[in-house]
Design a protein around this motif. Structure first.
Motif, PDB file in Angstrom:
ATOM      1  N   UNK A   5       0.810  -1.213   0.000  1.00 64.57           N
ATOM      2  CA  UNK A   5       0.000   0.000   0.000  1.00 64.57           C
ATOM      3  C   UNK A   5       0.846   1.266   0.000  1.00 64.57           C
ATOM      4  N   UNK A   6       2.050   1.200   0.588  1.00 66.11           N
ATOM      5  CA  UNK A   6       2.879   2.410   0.688  1.00 66.11           C
ATOM      6  C   UNK A   6       3.928   2.484  -0.421  1.00 66.11           C
ATOM      7  N   UNK A   7       4.125   1.391  -1.158  1.00 59.38           N
ATOM      8  CA  UNK A   7       5.094   1.382  -2.250  1.00 59.38           C
ATOM      9  C   UNK A   7       4.417   1.707  -3.579  1.00 59.38           C
ATOM     10  N   UNK A   8       5.077   2.529  -4.390  1.00 62.11           N
ATOM     11  CA  UNK A   8       4.584   2.772  -5.740  1.00 62.11           C
ATOM     12  C   UNK A   8       4.741   1.494  -6.565  1.00 62.11           C
ATOM     13  N   UNK A   9       3.873   1.272  -7.542  1.00 61.43           N
ATOM     14  CA  UNK A   9       3.942   0.024  -8.322  1.00 61.43           C
ATOM     15  C   UNK A   9       5.315  -0.225  -8.952  1.00 61.43           C
ATOM     16  N   UNK A  10       5.991   0.845  -9.388  1.00 63.99           N
ATOM     17  CA  UNK A  10       7.289   0.680 -10.062  1.00 63.99           C
ATOM     18  C   UNK A  10       8.457   1.066  -9.154  1.00 63.99           C
ATOM     19  N   UNK A  11       8.268   0.922  -7.839  1.00 68.86           N
ATOM     20  CA  UNK A  11       9.314   1.287  -6.889  1.00 68.86           C
ATOM     21  C   UNK A  11      10.625   0.569  -7.198  1.00 68.86           C
ATOM     22  N   UNK A  12      11.734   1.261  -6.921  1.00 72.48           N
ATOM     23  CA  UNK A  12      13.071   0.702  -7.151  1.00 72.48           C
ATOM     24  C   UNK A  12      13.811   0.678  -5.817  1.00 72.48           C
ATOM     25  N   UNK A  13      14.422  -0.462  -5.527  1.00 70.49           N
ATOM     26  CA  UNK A  13      15.290  -0.574  -4.346  1.00 70.49           C
ATOM     27  C   UNK A  13      16.715  -0.755  -4.797  1.00 70.49           C
ATOM     28  N   UNK A  14      17.600   0.130  -4.312  1.00 69.33           N
ATOM     29  CA  UNK A  14      19.026   0.005  -4.592  1.00 69.33           C
ATOM     30  C   UNK A  14      19.739  -0.198  -3.265  1.00 69.33           C
ATOM     31  N   UNK A  15      20.882  -0.856  -3.295  1.00 70.30           N
ATOM     32  CA  UNK A  15      21.595  -1.128  -2.043  1.00 70.30           C
ATOM     33  C   UNK A  15      23.079  -1.290  -2.307  1.00 70.30           C
ATOM     34  N   UNK A  16      23.884  -0.872  -1.318  1.00 68.33           N
ATOM     35  CA  UNK A  16      25.312  -1.181  -1.357  1.00 68.33           C
ATOM     36  C   UNK A  16      25.473  -2.696  -1.334  1.00 68.33           C
ATOM     37  N   UNK A  36      20.002  -3.971  -7.427  1.00 61.48           N
ATOM     38  CA  UNK A  36      18.807  -3.174  -7.727  1.00 61.48           C
ATOM     39  C   UNK A  36      17.676  -4.100  -8.118  1.00 61.48           C
ATOM     40  N   UNK A  37      16.515  -3.887  -7.515  1.00 63.98           N
ATOM     41  CA  UNK A  37      15.312  -4.612  -7.916  1.00 63.98           C
ATOM     42  C   UNK A  37      14.189  -3.605  -8.105  1.00 63.98           C
ATOM     43  N   UNK A  38      13.205  -3.981  -8.904  1.00 61.62           N
ATOM     44  CA  UNK A  38      12.115  -3.059  -9.228  1.00 61.62           C
ATOM     45  C   UNK A  38      10.792  -3.782  -9.128  1.00 61.62           C
ATOM     46  N   UNK A  39       9.775  -3.023  -8.765  1.00 61.41           N
ATOM     47  CA  UNK A  39       8.433  -3.565  -8.669  1.00 61.41           C
ATOM     48  C   UNK A  39       8.000  -3.723  -7.217  1.00 61.41           C
ATOM     49  N   UNK A  40       6.781  -3.300  -6.930  1.00 64.42           N
ATOM     50  CA  UNK A  40       6.300  -3.270  -5.545  1.00 64.42           C
ATOM     51  C   UNK A  40       6.311  -4.653  -4.902  1.00 64.42           C
ATOM     52  N   UNK A  41       5.884  -5.675  -5.634  1.00 61.16           N
ATOM     53  CA  UNK A  41       5.791  -6.996  -5.013  1.00 61.16           C
ATOM     54  C   UNK A  41       7.171  -7.547  -4.677  1.00 61.16           C
ATOM     55  N   UNK A  42       8.134  -7.400  -5.584  1.00 63.53           N
ATOM     56  CA  UNK A  42       9.486  -7.903  -5.326  1.00 63.53           C
ATOM     57  C   UNK A  42      10.130  -7.155  -4.159  1.00 63.53           C
ATOM     58  N   UNK A  43       9.980  -5.851  -4.134  1.00 58.89           N
ATOM     59  CA  UNK A  43      10.564  -5.051  -3.054  1.00 58.89           C
ATOM     60  C   UNK A  43       9.899  -5.382  -1.727  1.00 58.89           C
ATOM     61  N   UNK A  44       8.571  -5.512  -1.739  1.00 56.31           N
ATOM     62  CA  UNK A  44       7.849  -5.795  -0.498  1.00 56.31           C
ATOM     63  C   UNK A  44       8.232  -7.162   0.056  1.00 56.31           C
ATOM     64  N   UNK A  45       8.338  -8.160  -0.806  1.00 52.45           N
ATOM     65  CA  UNK A  45       8.684  -9.503  -0.320  1.00 52.45           C
ATOM     66  C   UNK A  45      10.093  -9.527   0.266  1.00 52.45           C
ATOM     67  N   UNK A  46      11.016  -8.839  -0.363  1.00 51.07           N
ATOM     68  CA  UNK A  46      12.373  -8.780   0.186  1.00 51.07           C
ATOM     69  C   UNK A  46      12.362  -8.060   1.537  1.00 51.07           C
TER      70      UNK A  46
END
Length: 348
Positions: A251-262, A273-283
């Motif tokens: 609910x708080x993530x945009x559908x095309x959210x991007x997560x980047x990390x060291x 880097x991963x993209x997409x609300x479901x992938x980011x939320x599950x991680x």
């Protein structure tokens, strides 16, 4: 009651407050207990020296009534909530002559001990950031629930992280004045400055601790950031991560959210880097245990998240928010990048 036992009881009555002072100054339970122990040893030596000058107390049969052993009582109780040391306490009998006001004397001594400890380790910012993340997270998990509760209740994780960015004298002046209402003339003697300089130290520390929220700059190519909405989204993200609530995260993530990390913070084989609300939320759900050690702070003036087991900054999450949803976030773990961040508390 004989004189040494009475003095030990009076010290024990001050233990919680002394431990609270030392913990705020040092940010370490172990070091705080060491500082309180050293304070007891100094009081014991002062009392023994005073009695040696005036001879044995009437009726005493013990030629060495004060033995500087472990401080009386257990070091485990949590520190009391901040209370100023009384400047005019009730009269106390049989104190050594230099110790006319025992609470004030103990406050001065424990503060000087802490200041020496801070100067010895340098309170360099790098002492409190970075490291091998899995090992540090595991070490923090070994903390007992009581110790973790102590960290949160007595200081607050966010404040502890910010205090670690201050210099030794700044930290001592700020803690004594803002948390324990110690007057600046007494602080001046501890930090070896004038009262005016001590006041400036505390004021400078206060400015750093409170920080200044960033003002969004006009950019016609991008929608304007809503500071209050940004904060709400960051707090909602952290709450959902703590609870492992997949639905709340989506609910708080945009559908095309991007997560980047060291890369250093990621398990082997995990993409930087991963993209997409479901992938980011599950991680995020899989890493929910880290959220137990997290707090919301201003990172370079913008609300973000720090992960700080035992008050030690290990990770920072910088988040971009648009229309109330997180469109991207980056996990910063590199110590050099963490040191470059300006950390401050969120405004009330």
């Amino acid at each position: 009651m004989d004189e040494p036992a009475a003095l030990a009881d009076r010290f024990e009555a001050q233990r919680g407050r002394l431990r609270g002072i030392a913990y705020r100054m040092l940010g370490s339970l172990h070091e705080a207990d060491d500082a309180v122990q050293e304070t007891w040893l100094r009081l014991s030596r002062t009392a023994a020296g005073a009695r040696g000058r005036r001879g044995p107390a009437p009726g005493s049969t013990d030629p060495d009534p004060v033995r500087a052993g472990p401080a009386p009582g257990s070091p485990e109780p949590a520190p009391d909530r901040p209370n100023p040391a009384p400047d005019h306490p009730e009269p106390v009998e049989n104190l050594p002559e230099p110790v006319e006001n025992l609470p004030a004397w103990l406050t001065t001594v424990v503060s000087r001990v802490c200041l020496d400890m801070l100067r010895t380790r340098g309170t360099r910012r790098e002492d409190f950031v970075g490291g091998r993340i899995p090992d540090h997270i595991a070490a923090a998990d070994a903390h007992t629930p009581e110790e973790e509760a102590l960290l949160i209740e007595s200081v607050g994780r966010a404040l502890l992280v910010v205090l670690a960015t201050l210099g030794p004298a700044e930290r001592v002046a700020f803690v004594l004045h803002d948390s324990f209402a110690v007057p600046f003339d007494r602080i001046a003697a501890i930090v070896e400055r004038s009262p005016v300089a001590a006041k400036k130290l505390a004021s400078r520390a206060r400015s750093k601790v409170r920080g200044t929220p960033a003002v969004p700059q006009a950019d016609p190519a991008r929608p304007q950031t809503d500071p209050a909405g940004h904060r709400r989204a960051v707090e909602a993200f952290l709450a959902a991560a703590r609870g492992g609530d997949l639905g709340a995260l989506l609910a708080v993530l945009a559908p095309d959210v991007v997560r980047r990390a060291d890369p250093a913070v990621l398990p082997p084989g995990t993409a930087a880097e991963i993209q997409g609300a479901e992938a980011v939320a599950r991680e995020t759900v899989l890493l929910a245990r880290n959220a137990r050690h997290a707090a919301v702070l201003l990172l370079d003036g913008t609300p973000g998240i720090v992960v700080a087991p035992r008050g030690r900054l290990l990770l920072a999450l910088t988040l971009t928010v648009r229309s109330g949803r997180v469109t991207s976030y980056e996990v910063v773990a590199d110590p050099a990048r963490l040191r470059d961040l300006t950390l401050a508390l969120l405004p009330d």
